[in-house]
Scaffold this motif. Sequence first.
Motif, short mmCIF file in Angstrom:
data_model
loop_
_atom_site.label_atom_id
_atom_site.label_comp_id
_atom_site.label_asym_id
_atom_site.label_seq_id
_atom_site.Cartn_x
_atom_site.Cartn_y
_atom_site.Cartn_z
N ALA A 1 -26.79 41.47 -1.30
CA ALA A 1 -26.99 41.49 0.15
C ALA A 1 -28.44 41.22 0.54
CB ALA A 1 -26.54 42.83 0.72
N ASP A 2 -29.41 41.54 -0.35
CA ASP A 2 -30.82 41.32 -0.02
C ASP A 2 -31.36 40.00 -0.58
OD1 ASP A 2 -30.72 41.95 -2.69
OD2 ASP A 2 -32.21 43.58 -2.60
N HIS A 3 -30.48 39.15 -1.08
CA HIS A 3 -30.91 37.84 -1.62
C HIS A 3 -31.30 36.92 -0.46
CE1 HIS A 3 -30.68 33.96 -3.71
NE2 HIS A 3 -30.71 34.64 -4.85
N PRO A 4 -32.31 36.06 -0.64
CA PRO A 4 -32.70 35.13 0.43
C PRO A 4 -31.55 34.26 0.93
CG PRO A 4 -34.37 35.18 -1.27
CD PRO A 4 -33.22 36.00 -1.78
N PHE A 5 -30.60 33.91 0.04
CA PHE A 5 -29.46 33.08 0.44
C PHE A 5 -28.58 33.82 1.46
CE2 PHE A 5 -29.03 30.27 -3.63
CZ PHE A 5 -30.25 29.69 -3.33
N ALA A 6 -28.57 35.15 1.40
CA ALA A 6 -27.66 35.92 2.25
C ALA A 6 -27.95 35.71 3.73
CB ALA A 6 -27.76 37.40 1.90
N THR A 7 -29.21 35.56 4.09
CA THR A 7 -29.56 35.36 5.50
C THR A 7 -29.35 33.92 5.94
OG1 THR A 7 -31.87 35.01 4.84
CG2 THR A 7 -31.21 37.24 5.47
N ARG A 8 -29.34 33.02 4.98
CA ARG A 8 -29.15 31.59 5.32
C ARG A 8 -27.68 31.26 5.51
NH1 ARG A 8 -32.39 28.24 0.92
NH2 ARG A 8 -31.34 26.56 2.07
N GLY A 9 -26.84 31.81 4.66
CA GLY A 9 -25.40 31.60 4.80
C GLY A 9 -24.90 30.28 4.27
N ARG A 10 -25.83 29.35 3.99
CA ARG A 10 -25.40 28.02 3.51
C ARG A 10 -26.53 27.41 2.69
NH1 ARG A 10 -24.01 22.69 6.97
NH2 ARG A 10 -22.35 21.84 5.66
N VAL A 11 -26.22 26.92 1.49
CA VAL A 11 -27.24 26.31 0.63
C VAL A 11 -26.67 25.05 0.00
CG1 VAL A 11 -28.35 28.52 0.13
CG2 VAL A 11 -26.53 27.67 -1.38
N ARG B 1 -18.25 43.07 0.56
CA ARG B 1 -18.84 42.36 1.70
C ARG B 1 -18.79 43.23 2.95
NH1 ARG B 1 -16.69 36.39 2.90
NH2 ARG B 1 -14.76 37.58 3.20
N GLU B 2 -17.68 43.96 3.12
CA GLU B 2 -17.56 44.86 4.27
C GLU B 2 -18.54 46.03 4.17
OE1 GLU B 2 -13.49 45.98 4.28
OE2 GLU B 2 -12.76 44.01 4.96
N ARG B 3 -18.79 46.47 2.93
CA ARG B 3 -19.75 47.57 2.73
C ARG B 3 -21.20 47.10 2.81
NH1 ARG B 3 -16.52 49.85 -1.98
NH2 ARG B 3 -18.02 48.75 -3.26
N GLY B 4 -21.41 45.79 2.76
CA GLY B 4 -22.76 45.26 2.87
C GLY B 4 -23.53 45.22 1.57
N THR B 5 -22.84 45.28 0.43
CA THR B 5 -23.55 45.21 -0.86
C THR B 5 -23.56 43.81 -1.44
OG1 THR B 5 -21.54 45.83 -2.07
CG2 THR B 5 -23.02 47.61 -1.39
N LEU B 6 -22.64 42.96 -1.00
CA LEU B 6 -22.58 41.57 -1.43
C LEU B 6 -22.43 40.68 -0.21
CD1 LEU B 6 -20.18 41.68 -4.54
CD2 LEU B 6 -22.67 41.47 -4.56
N ALA B 7 -22.89 39.44 -0.36
CA ALA B 7 -22.76 38.45 0.72
C ALA B 7 -22.23 37.16 0.14
CB ALA B 7 -24.11 38.23 1.40
N SER B 8 -21.42 36.45 0.91
CA SER B 8 -20.91 35.15 0.48
C SER B 8 -21.72 34.05 1.14
CB SER B 8 -19.43 35.01 0.84
OG SER B 8 -19.25 35.07 2.24
N VAL B 9 -21.90 32.96 0.40
CA VAL B 9 -22.73 31.85 0.85
C VAL B 9 -21.96 30.55 0.67
CG1 VAL B 9 -24.94 30.65 0.56
CG2 VAL B 9 -24.80 33.13 0.16
N GLU B 10 -21.97 29.71 1.67
CA GLU B 10 -21.31 28.41 1.57
C GLU B 10 -22.19 27.44 0.78
OE1 GLU B 10 -19.86 24.75 4.46
OE2 GLU B 10 -20.44 26.68 5.33
N ILE B 11 -21.55 26.65 -0.06
CA ILE B 11 -22.27 25.63 -0.83
C ILE B 11 -21.94 24.25 -0.26
CG2 ILE B 11 -22.67 24.60 -3.09
CD1 ILE B 11 -21.88 27.20 -4.37
#
Length: 308
Positions: A170-180, A248-258
Amino acid sequence: MELAQLEAFIQVAHHRSFSRAAEALFLTQPSVTARIQSLEREIGERLFERTGRSVTLTDAGRAFMPHAQRALTAVQEGTDAIEAVRHGEIGTIRIGASTSIATYVLPRILRKFRAERPRVHIRLATGQTEDIIDGLLGGEYHVAVTRLAQHPEIESLHLYNDDLALVVPADHPFATRGRVSIAEAGHEPFLFFERGSSYHSLVYSMFLRAGVVPESVMELDDMETTKHMVEAGLGVAILPVVSFQRERERGTLASVEIREMEQPAQREVGVHVLRNRLLAPPLHEFLRIITSEFGVPNTFPQPTIAAG
């Protein structure tokens, strides 16, 4: 010794009359008398005292009575058990499933199945698709729920597409971007499933087609373990969306679109049975529930024994 003799014996003892026993059994009185006489010859003892119109048990008859009753009860219970099998109320189904499907998809299916068939015993085994399909072909399983497979001896139905996504802490830089981009994803320390698994082949080939060779820092054989490793910051992974919804609901992991992927990040999941095999009622009920869950017409054969 025949069941008809035991039935006649119990009815005569109950009614204390040959004629009334005959009426209860829808027989003639001579037929009931003949059955009792035949039973007495086999046992070697008189079972009834006949005094005028009244009939009472002898000492031998009283001793024999509980055993005769248990024998008829056991037969009736056996008949009831067969009828329960006929209607799909009892029995066993052996299910083979991919580990991720067994963990994240089957619980809600089996909960519905258990509500409908609480007396049916379920045996669930997990493994890789290839091993489960081999088990189905070898008779180890009645049904398999895995990545969609094709085989001339197997009849399959497509259930759903198992969407995959890049998963990061959840604290990874990709998490705030949402798409890489796929190149950016490939430069991250990657957690892969063990070589030979369908997930490894699918994910690795997606990168190679884009000309990217990801840095594999760890290979694992369990999805729950992989999620914990990602949460611990040891790398990123591509996982089925259904596997990390809770995190993801708990906020410990985030999904990112590639971006820039040549094909959709998903795999097809299906349910499989042996072709041209009639299905027992419990198995057909399981297939009805799982196909209904995903809105798929159940085109599998009807049960071997019709209910009713």
